[in-house]
Scaffold this motif. Structure first.
Motif, mmCIF file in Angstrom:
data_model
loop_
_atom_site.group_PDB
_atom_site.id
_atom_site.type_symbol
_atom_site.label_atom_id
_atom_site.label_comp_id
_atom_site.label_asym_id
_atom_site.label_seq_id
_atom_site.Cartn_x
_atom_site.Cartn_y
_atom_site.Cartn_z
ATOM 1 N N ALA B 48 7.078 -43.662 14.404
ATOM 2 C CA ALA B 48 7.171 -42.023 14.216
ATOM 3 C C ALA B 48 7.535 -42.222 12.444
ATOM 4 O O ALA B 48 8.606 -41.701 12.292
ATOM 5 N N ASP B 49 6.367 -42.371 11.815
ATOM 6 C CA ASP B 49 6.562 -42.194 10.223
ATOM 7 C C ASP B 49 6.164 -40.739 10.000
ATOM 8 O O ASP B 49 6.274 -40.306 8.785
ATOM 9 N N GLY B 50 5.949 -39.812 11.000
ATOM 10 C CA GLY B 50 5.569 -38.495 10.401
ATOM 11 C C GLY B 50 4.267 -38.125 9.717
ATOM 12 O O GLY B 50 3.812 -37.155 9.505
ATOM 13 N N TYR B 235 -1.742 -33.829 9.960
ATOM 14 C CA TYR B 235 -1.372 -35.547 9.993
ATOM 15 C C TYR B 235 -2.510 -36.251 9.618
ATOM 16 O O TYR B 235 -3.737 -35.930 9.877
ATOM 17 N N PRO B 236 -2.233 -37.157 8.574
ATOM 18 C CA PRO B 236 -3.469 -37.930 8.142
ATOM 19 C C PRO B 236 -4.017 -39.070 9.138
ATOM 20 O O PRO B 236 -4.992 -39.211 8.962
ATOM 21 N N MET B 518 -7.910 -30.877 23.157
ATOM 22 C CA MET B 518 -6.642 -30.775 22.517
ATOM 23 C C MET B 518 -6.991 -30.834 20.933
ATOM 24 O O MET B 518 -7.276 -31.744 20.395
ATOM 25 N N ARG B 519 -6.754 -29.704 19.982
ATOM 26 C CA ARG B 519 -7.281 -29.786 18.910
ATOM 27 C C ARG B 519 -5.989 -30.240 17.896
ATOM 28 O O ARG B 519 -5.258 -29.601 17.845
ATOM 29 N N LEU B 520 -6.026 -31.419 17.370
ATOM 30 C CA LEU B 520 -5.206 -32.031 16.717
ATOM 31 C C LEU B 520 -4.711 -31.196 15.427
ATOM 32 O O LEU B 520 -3.582 -31.296 14.788
ATOM 33 N N SER B 521 -5.686 -30.607 14.948
ATOM 34 C CA SER B 521 -5.439 -29.842 13.782
ATOM 35 C C SER B 521 -4.407 -28.530 13.994
ATOM 36 O O SER B 521 -3.949 -27.970 13.137
ATOM 37 N N GLU B 522 -4.495 -28.119 15.419
ATOM 38 C CA GLU B 522 -3.348 -27.263 15.598
ATOM 39 C C GLU B 522 -1.722 -27.650 15.793
ATOM 40 O O GLU B 522 -0.810 -27.065 15.970
ATOM 41 N N VAL B 523 -1.872 -29.007 15.523
ATOM 42 C CA VAL B 523 -0.225 -29.678 15.669
ATOM 43 C C VAL B 523 0.081 -29.742 14.208
ATOM 44 O O VAL B 523 -0.466 -30.269 13.386
ATOM 45 N N SER B 524 1.279 -29.640 14.247
ATOM 46 C CA SER B 524 2.070 -29.794 12.683
ATOM 47 C C SER B 524 3.726 -30.298 13.061
ATOM 48 O O SER B 524 4.129 -30.269 14.139
ATOM 49 N N PRO B 525 4.137 -30.987 11.810
ATOM 50 C CA PRO B 525 5.543 -31.289 12.014
ATOM 51 C C PRO B 525 6.473 -30.226 12.288
ATOM 52 O O PRO B 525 6.159 -29.188 11.937
ATOM 53 N N ALA B 526 7.320 -30.476 13.189
ATOM 54 C CA ALA B 526 8.082 -29.318 13.467
ATOM 55 C C ALA B 526 9.360 -29.211 12.288
ATOM 56 O O ALA B 526 9.660 -30.225 11.794
ATOM 57 N N THR B 527 9.613 -28.046 11.849
ATOM 58 C CA THR B 527 10.750 -27.904 10.682
ATOM 59 C C THR B 527 11.919 -27.874 11.628
ATOM 60 O O THR B 527 12.032 -27.809 12.569
#
Lengths: 309, 531
Positions: B48-50, B235-236, B518-527
């Motif tokens: 879980a390196d972000g 996410y890279p 499932m479009r991964l580009s729509e996932v982002s880290p939670a603030t």
């Protein structure tokens, strides 16, 4: 010894042949893979071409003959799912299961020898009763339940172990091995105990004791050596059964071993991979049985003389 | 002096050999164990390196071939992540949005023209042009590759595809097709260098991620496409692993071993780490109208009335579904808002069955209720409830639980012969968003997944398929209503909802397409404090 080996090989090869032939025929009774691999709009011609390309349009005896002829040249065909060689898929998966099974049996035998011997040394003592209760429980717990409980308790609840997976340190082995281990350990403790109780009441042990022999040496040196034969026999059978257990463990913990490969191949009607997996597993089990018999015969020469001609 | 008593004639060296063999075996196994369990202590899904988005699926994709991406297990990884289509359907509004095509129009009754987006490159560095789009459509639809998208989306249609310039493409159909752009939203675009004789294992596309590695049986790793034409994903890296057991998938979210877990079930999921969403799937019993007693419409209607939908949903599906009255859920073109689920009327259903029996219908002939293992969480219990409820109204039902391949034999034409009357529990997902895909498959007399129909229904379906806009919506809504009153091939159960496991560390809003794409580009880290 050579005569013994020859006889054992002949008698053990018969079930191997039946298993391989049985799986080949039963797989085909489950239906054609055409629907799984062709789209809804596939024409009759496309279906026929698919069947012909994979030999499904031949009669079962012809398919069987082709399979055996190719298998004799170590050509097990190609996976319908991945397009890879079925043999190489099996050879990649097999060591994973072999490692799991090997580690499990080693630990089960060592643990059972220790616990079973201690229980037998003092029959009806507290340790004997606890060992009996634990071994009966262990032999009765369903694998899948134990696996899921292990994940929930040690993975999620206590956070000591990973929930699943094959990448990581030694901790990844704990839950899969514990799941596989529990049944053989439970059975073997019972076998060791029973065998040891008999051995410890034998006249030579009484003589040894009367001469003031060290109790540990009596138990682990003399009685255990005489009790090991039935333990090895049962352990051999249990090792064969570990392939069944591996199906559960590999499916739940995501291990890419032979058990999971077999299940996936059955569900996907990937006959070439299924046949290769069964054949290679059956040959391994065959070899294991021979190995167990040889060990058995080395330990107890009466076994060599008891094999019928 | 202590003495030892020989117990057998076996020589001492035998024992030494046994001990040595045990030690050797143990050493070998321990060594090999360390070799398999390598030094990566992050686990299969990564740490879980972000920077790595970790997704746990229900199964390993059978293939990543783009022309197979209408298969759920393939599409969920490939579509709009690795490869992209010319246009995409917004799962919420149902509208088509530009993607690799910037615009499209019907230039002739049978021809559509697409403007190709300039400045797009494939992950292998080659520029994307109209020729690549033409090649991709030809490869998926007109080739002998037997692509799933061909059968599922295009049926028997053949397309004439031409790149008239580097940025313009025309697609001509044999007859007018008002939803051709929607159909083309299922064709993933690949470069002209892609194999035309065989399906590929590692696809190349224009998407935000490229396949970095596929470790068979363990994981698939993606890396961000540095040259992506659109907005770079957060996410890279992304990594997919698969676990077939829902409780393990849920545990991976709870333990922080994965960020997203698909297809959880309400019995094993933690409420705080899950999100429910409509997944476009509808469950129903398909009743074989060719076989008595199911050839009698009264019996088929009675089955629909005998199902206690609310009871089953509440008790067995965790409340995560809605009673259904048609095969397509709301949001799909053709959905009929006026259709209400048949109420639970056990007495009336029993009366209908008695009436049929009085007219000589063999209502006691055994009906086989076929269901597929693992189709949804709790399917075994639901099947037993259906059996019980059908038996309560006077029908004789036995259950047959099947695996996918066996279920397909019952599901697809040519249907099995000599198996008696069959009530098949199906789950239909209309991911395309238009009732044409449902009716052509499930309702038409000769539909690949239909057991019977009527000429009138076929005529209505064909007429609706030639329309567009509001007329199309109304015509298909009428088709669905007509099937319920005059054909009754289906006894509906529920519009299902999916359950997605989400780690508190990510933000993602699932929609009706999530299960298939499932479009991964729509996932982002939670603030902090937000999900």
């Amino acid at each position: 010894m050579t005569s013994f080996l020859r006889k054992r090989i002949v008698s053990s090869a018969i079930p191997l042949v039946f298993v391989v032939l049985g799986v080949f025929c039963l797989a085909r009774l489950t239906g054609s893979p055409v629907d799984l691999y062709l789209p809804l709009s596939a024409t009759a011609q496309q279906r026929a071409e698919f069947s012909a390309a994979h030999g499904f349009d031949d009669s079962i005896p012809v398919q069987l003959w082709d399979y055996l002829a190719n298998a004799a040249q170590l050509d097990f065909g190609t996976s319908l799912r991945t397009g890879e060689s079925a043999g190489s898929m099996v050879l990649k998966a097999f060591p994973v299961t072999l490692q799991l099974a090997g580690m499990t049996m080693l630990l089960a035998i060592l643990g059972a020898l220790l616990v079973g011997s201690l229980a037998a040394y003092r029959p009806n003592s507290l340790i004997d009763r606890i060992a009996g209760l634990l071994s009966m429980t262990a032999a009765s717990i369903p694998d899948f339940w134990f696996a899921i409980m292990g994940v929930l308790v040690f993975g999620v609840g206590l956070g000591w172990l990973p929930t699943s997976g094959t990448l990581g340190g030694p901790e990844i082995w704990v839950l899969p091995i514990a799941t596989l281990l529990i049944r053989p350990f439970g059975v073997l403790v019972q076998v060791v105990r029973g065998s040891m109780v008999g051995a410890l009441s034998a006249p030579y042990v009484k003589v040894a004791r009367s001469k003031g022999a060290d109790p540990e040496r009596v138990v682990f040196g003399h009685a255990l050596r005489n009790s090991i034969t039935p333990v090895l026999t049962v352990a051999g059978d249990l090792t064969v059964g570990l392939v069944n257990g591996a199906v559960i463990v590999e499916t739940i913990f995501g291990w890419p071993g032979i058990g999971k490969l077999m299940i996936d191949s059955i569900l996907q009607r990937d006959f070439a991979v299924l046949q290769a997996a069964v054949l290679i597993t059956a040959v391994t089990i065959f070899a294991l049985n021979i190995l167990v018999d040889v060990c058995h015969a080395l330990i107890d020469p009466r076994v060599r003389q008891a094999v019928p001609a | 002096m202590k003495s030892s008593v020989p117990s057998s004639p076996r020589p001492e060296r035998g024992r030494a050999h046994t001990v040595l063999a045990l030690l050797a075996t143990g050493t070998m196994l321990l060594t090999s164990a360390c070799a398999v369990a390598n030094s990566d202590t992050a686990g299969d899904a990564g740490s879980a390196d972000g920077r790595t988005l970790r997704v746990v699926l229900t199964q390993e994709p059978p293939t990543l071939e783009p022309c197979e991406s209408s298969l759920t297990a393939t599409g969920v990884v490939v579509r709009s992540n690795i490869t992209e289509p010319l246009v995409e359907r917004d799962p919420t509004s149902g509208k088509l949005e530009p993607l690799l095509a910037t615009g499209w129009r019907q230039t002739k009754p049978t021809t559509w023209t697409f403007d190709i987006r300039p400045g797009v490159t494939f992950q292998n560095g080659r520029p994307f042009t109209a020729k690549d789009a033409a090649f991709s459509i030809d490869r998926a639809v007109n080739s002998d590759l037997a692509c799933n998208v061909d059968g599922y989306v295009f049926g028997d249609a053949k397309l004439d595809v031409r790149a008239v310039s580097p940025t313009r493409l025309t697609v001509t159909t044999e007859k007018t097709d008002p939803i051709l752009p929607l159909r083309l939203s299922f064709v993933e675009i690949v470069p002209r260098t892609t194999d035309t004789k065989a399906k590929v294992r590692i696809p190349i596309g224009t998407g935000p991620y490229a396949v970095k590695s596929w470790q068979t049986g363990v994981s698939i790793s993606l890396a961000r496409n540095a040259d992506y034409w659109g907005k770079a994903p957060a996410y890279p890296r992304a990594r997919y692993v698969w676990r077939s057991d829902a409780s393990v998938r849920a545990a991976m979210i709870d333990k922080g071993e994965a960020d997203i877990a698909t297809a959880l079930d309400h019995t094993s999921a933690e409420a705080g780490n899950t999100v429910a969403y409509p997944n476009n799937e509808t469950t129903a019993l398909r009743l074989d109208g060719r076989e008595a007693p199911l050839d009698d419409i009264r019996v088929r209607k009675a089955i629909g009335m005998a199902i206690d939908r609310k009871g089953i949903i509440g008790a067995l599906l965790g409340g995560l579904a809605k009673p259904a009255a048609q095969l397509v859920p709301p949001g799909v073109v053709g959905h009929n808002d006026d259709l209400a689920p048949a109420p639970y009327q056990e007495a009336a259903a029993r009366a209908l069955v008695k009436q049929a029996a009085a007219d000589g219908v063999p209502v006691h002939r055994r009906i086989t209720l076929v269901a597929r293992n693992g189709m949804f969480a709790g399917i075994a219990e639901v099947t037993e409830a259906l059996q019980y409820e059908m038996a309560r109204v006077g029908l004789n039902v036995r259950i047959r639980m099947a695996d996918t391949a066996t279920h397909l034999q019952y599901q697809l034409r040519p249907l099995p012969r000599g198996v008696g009357p069959v009530a098949l529990l199906i789950m239909h997902g209309n991911q395309a968003g238009d009732a044409a895909f449902t009716t052509s498959q499930y309702l038409q007399s000769d539909g690949p997944q239909s057991t019977f129909g009527t000429k009138d229904l076929d005529r209505r379906i064909a007429a609706a398929d030639a329309l567009s806009g509001k007329a199309r919506q109304k015509a298909f809504a009428d088709v669905l209503a007509y099937q319920n009153t005059s054909v009754v091939q289906y006894a509906y159960l529920a519009h299902m909802r999916g359950l997605l496991g989400l780690s508190p560390s990510v933000r993602y809003r699932p929609d009706s397409a999530t299960g298939d794409e499932m479009r991964l580009s729509e996932v982002s880290p939670a603030t902090a404090g937000r999900r």
